[in-house]
Each structure stands twice: as structure tokens, then as C-alpha cells.
Design an enzyme around this catalytic site. Structure first.
Site, short mmCIF file in Angstrom:
data_model
loop_
_atom_site.label_atom_id
_atom_site.label_comp_id
_atom_site.label_asym_id
_atom_site.label_seq_id
_atom_site.Cartn_x
_atom_site.Cartn_y
_atom_site.Cartn_z
N GLY A 199 0.87 -1.19 0.00
CA GLY A 199 0.00 0.00 0.00
C GLY A 199 0.89 1.23 0.00
NE ARG A 200 -2.55 5.21 2.07
CZ ARG A 200 -3.88 5.13 2.02
NH1 ARG A 200 -4.55 5.86 1.17
NH2 ARG A 200 -4.54 4.34 2.83
CB ILE A 201 3.17 2.31 4.88
CG1 ILE A 201 2.29 3.42 5.47
CG2 ILE A 201 4.43 2.14 5.73
CD1 ILE A 201 1.67 3.10 6.83
CB THR A 227 6.06 -0.42 11.24
OG1 THR A 227 6.01 -0.71 9.83
CG2 THR A 227 7.48 -0.33 11.69
CB SER A 228 1.36 -3.41 9.94
OG SER A 228 1.52 -4.75 10.38
CD GLU A 271 0.39 -1.77 20.16
OE1 GLU A 271 -0.15 -0.65 20.13
OE2 GLU A 271 0.92 -2.29 19.17
CG HIS A 285 1.65 1.67 17.97
ND1 HIS A 285 0.54 0.87 17.99
CD2 HIS A 285 1.60 2.34 16.79
CE1 HIS A 285 -0.15 1.04 16.87
NE2 HIS A 285 0.48 1.93 16.13
C1 GLV Z 1 -0.88 4.06 13.72
O1 GLV Z 1 -0.61 2.93 14.06
C2 GLV Z 1 -1.87 4.36 12.75
O2 GLV Z 1 -2.60 3.47 12.32
O3 GLV Z 1 -1.96 5.54 12.40
C1 GLV Z 2 -1.32 3.04 4.67
O1 GLV Z 2 -1.65 4.20 4.52
C2 GLV Z 2 -1.04 2.09 3.61
O2 GLV Z 2 -1.85 2.03 2.68
O3 GLV Z 2 -0.04 1.39 3.67
#
Ligand code: GLV
Ligand code: GLV
Length: 335
Positions: free
Chosen positions: A158-160, A238-239, A269, A288
Site C-alpha cells: 500500500g502507501r507505506i 510496523t503495522s 499494547e 508503537h
Molecule cells: C498508527 O498505528 C496508525 O494506524 O496511524
Molecule cells: C497506509 O496508509 C497504507 O496504505 O499502507
């Protein structure tokens, strides 16, 4: 019509609150750190039009049903697995999130912890502080694993995920990815190779997770998947914590069936102080903080406020999570 009422579940940046106050009466739960209690949100939701909440607030069907005049739930996060979106849609409630602004910041952190585990940065820092650095230099002191030139496996493009891929070019890495959607445009643009998940796990030196948490991605990485990884490979997350079966990961790390892991997110968490992961030396743990830069957190607050205010004013919010809701309760501009 009187002024709309809004409840904000944590102290945010003042600018964001001021923006909402132009259109609504706002009550803010006066804490920067501690989440608003569930029962308090349940109580507040009864007579508000808008709720601005955090990923630590569980907005379940019970809260949603109690919100008789609730029109919008604005989440201060990109992930929205904390909200029962289906229940909200059924009741005609708009759900919004803050994608985009945190993409690059989160990709930066994925790289920071990837490098930290690969080159033992945290361990090395502890070593120096503990006074263990007694010989100036050693041919076999603190040896880690190279990052450049290795194979990076991205799960979720995705974006990240794609922002992480872009950075990999600078490290001259081979980048493979798995996603439920093939992205041939990005394959061409960034020189990526698509792989089924099993192949990716077998080939990658670094596996990094960038999928949202859904029914389909819950425990996507469990014992079977960890066993496919190379014993020299690292897992980065990091998800959302529950994308990994954390017990299975602990075992794999303890038995050195994979080399290490870097985790910013956990099934629970904050992590329990007696969680066995805390005793392992082949893992880097952060609390997080994927989106935690001053610039990004401010932007997220403004976007969360804009999303919320848009719905209250009867205009399409910039980041709508449940577009089906438009049919159930079409927006009509107010004022
Ligand atoms: C952080 O984990 C977010 O989803 O913005
Ligand atoms: C989050 O914004 C993603 O699409 O990875």
C-alpha cells in the site's frame, strides 16, 4: 439546529481543537497519555454528533449503538481496526482516518528498526553504557548482518509498503513483494518482483509487514510462515501486532529459527512487563511510534479535525473509510 457536540478522547494539538470549535462545542478528555475509560466514552457518546478517537479506544457496536445522534467517528490513525466499521455503516455513521500524511514517517521508522536489528544498534548502545567496551576494536565484536545488496520482502504494497520500497533503492536491494493486489505500475517504476507469500518468506533476508489488520491478515505470520523464513532472516513489523502470532514468533526467536525481529506493534499494547519477548537479545522493541514525529502528529490532528468537521457541515470528508455509508445517510450541506 443548535451547535453540534463533539467529544475528543485525548488532548491533541490546540490548533486541531480550535478548528473543531469553529463549528461545534468540544469536550476533550484532559489527558495526554492515559486513554479515556471505555465507560466514559459510552456515556459521552449518548449526546454527541462527532467523536474524535485514537487507536487505543475500542469503538465497538455497543458504543456505536449508544450514539443516537452520532454522525461521524474520526480516527486519529490510518489503521481503523479499533472501530466496528460495519456497525457504524449500518447506523449511517461516517468513519474517517488519517492516511497519507503518516506514510513517509512510518516508512522511516520501519527502516530505522530494520537497521537497528540488522546492525545491533540498540544492543551496541547498551554495551557501551554498561561499560562492556573494554577493548578498542575487535574483528568479531558486535557483528551484524548487511542490509545493502540483500533481498527485502514487503508484505502489503500500500502507501507505506511502497514508501519502504522506494527507500530500498538507495541500499541497492532486490525488492520482492506480496499483496492481494498486483501492482504492475509499481513493479515497473521501482523494479519490484511480485511473489506469492510463501516464496517471499523463503527468499527474503528482511521481511517487513505493511498490511492493515483485518480478519484476513490476523496471524498472517504464524509458525508455518516463520518456518519458511531463512534462519538468517529478520522480521520487521510496523503495522499491527496481531498480524503476527506473537507466541509463535517468540518461539522462533528463542530457538534461533530466524535471526531476529524488530517490532513497533504488539498483540497487546502496552506489552506486559513480564512478556518473554523482553528477555530476548535478538529483538528490537519500540512502543508503537511509527507515525511519531512532531510534524506528522500535528498534520494527523489537523486532518482528523477536518474529517470530523466536514461531516458535521454536511460535506464529503477528505478521508472516508466507509463510502457505502453515503447511501444510508447522504450528506446535506448545513449553514
Ligand atoms: C498508527 O498505528 C496508525 O494506524 O496511524
Ligand atoms: C497506509 O496508509 C497504507 O496504505 O499502507
Amino acid at each position: 439546529m443548535g451547535r453540534a457536540k463533539v467529544f475528543v478522547t485525548r488532548k491533541l494539538f490546540d490548533e486541531a481543537i480550535s478548528l473543531i470549535e469553529e463549528y461545534a462545542d468540544v469536550e476533550v478528555y484532559e489527558s495526554e497519555e492515559e486513554p479515556a475509560p471505555y465507560d466514559l466514552i459510552l456515556d459521552k457518546v449518548r449526546d454527541i454528533d462527532g467523536l474524535l478517537c485514537l487507536l487505543t479506544d475500542k469503538i465497538d457496536a455497543r458504543i456505536i449503538e449508544a450514539g443516537e445522534c452520532l454522525k461521524v467517528i474520526s480516527n486519529y490513525a490510518v489503521g481503523y481496526d479499533n472501530i466496528d466499521v460495519e456497525a457504524a455503516t449500518k447506523r449511517g455513521i461516517y468513519v474517517t482516518n488519517t492516511p497519507g500524511v503518516l506514510t513517509e514517517t512510518t516508512a522511516d521508522l520501519a527502516w530505522a528498526i530494520l537497521m537497528a536489528i540488522a546492525r545491533r544498534v540498540v544492543e551496541a548502545d547498551k554495551y557501551v553504557r554498561a561499560g562492556k567496551w573494554v577493548h578498542a576494536w575487535g574483528p568479531k565484536m558486535m557483528l551484524g548482518s548487511d542490509v545493502h545488496g540483500k533481498t527485502l520482502g514487503i508484505v502489503g504494497l500500500g502507501r507505506i509498503g511502497s514508501a519502504v520500497a522506494r527507500r530500498a533503492k538507495g541500499f541497492n536491494m532486490r525488492v520482492i513483494y506480496y499483496d492481494v493486489f498486483r501492482r504492475e505500475d509499481l513493479e515497473r517504476e521501482l523494479g519490484l518482483e511480485y511473489k506469492p507469500l510463501e516464496e517471499l518468506l523463503k527468499e527474503a533476508d528482511y521481511v517487513t509487514l505493511h498490511v492493515p489488520l483485518t480478519k484476513e491478515t490476523y496471524h498472517l505470520i504464524g509458525e508455518k510462515e516463520l518456518d519458511l523464513m531463512k534462519p538468517t532472516a529478520y522480521l520487521i513489523n510496523t503495522s499491527r501486532g496481531a498480524v503476527i502470532d506473537q507466541k509463535a514468533l517468540y518461539k522462533a526467536l528463542k530457538e534461533r529459527r530466524i535471526a531476529g525481529a524488530a517490532l513497533d506493534v504488539f498483540e497487546k499494547e502496552p506489552i506486559d512487563p513480564d512478556d518473554p519477548l523482553l528477555e530476548l537479545d535478538n529483538v528490537v522493541l519500540t512502543p508503537h511510534i511509527g507515525s511519531a514525529s512532531v510534524e506528522t502528529r500535528k498534520k494527523m490532528a489537523m486532518i482528523a479535525a477536518e474529517n470530523l468537521v466536514s461531516v458535521l457541515r454536511g460535506v464529503e470528508p477528505p478521508n472516508l473509510v466507509n463510502p457505502e455509508v453515503r447511501r444510508i445517510r447522504p450528506l446535506k450541506p448545513r449553514e
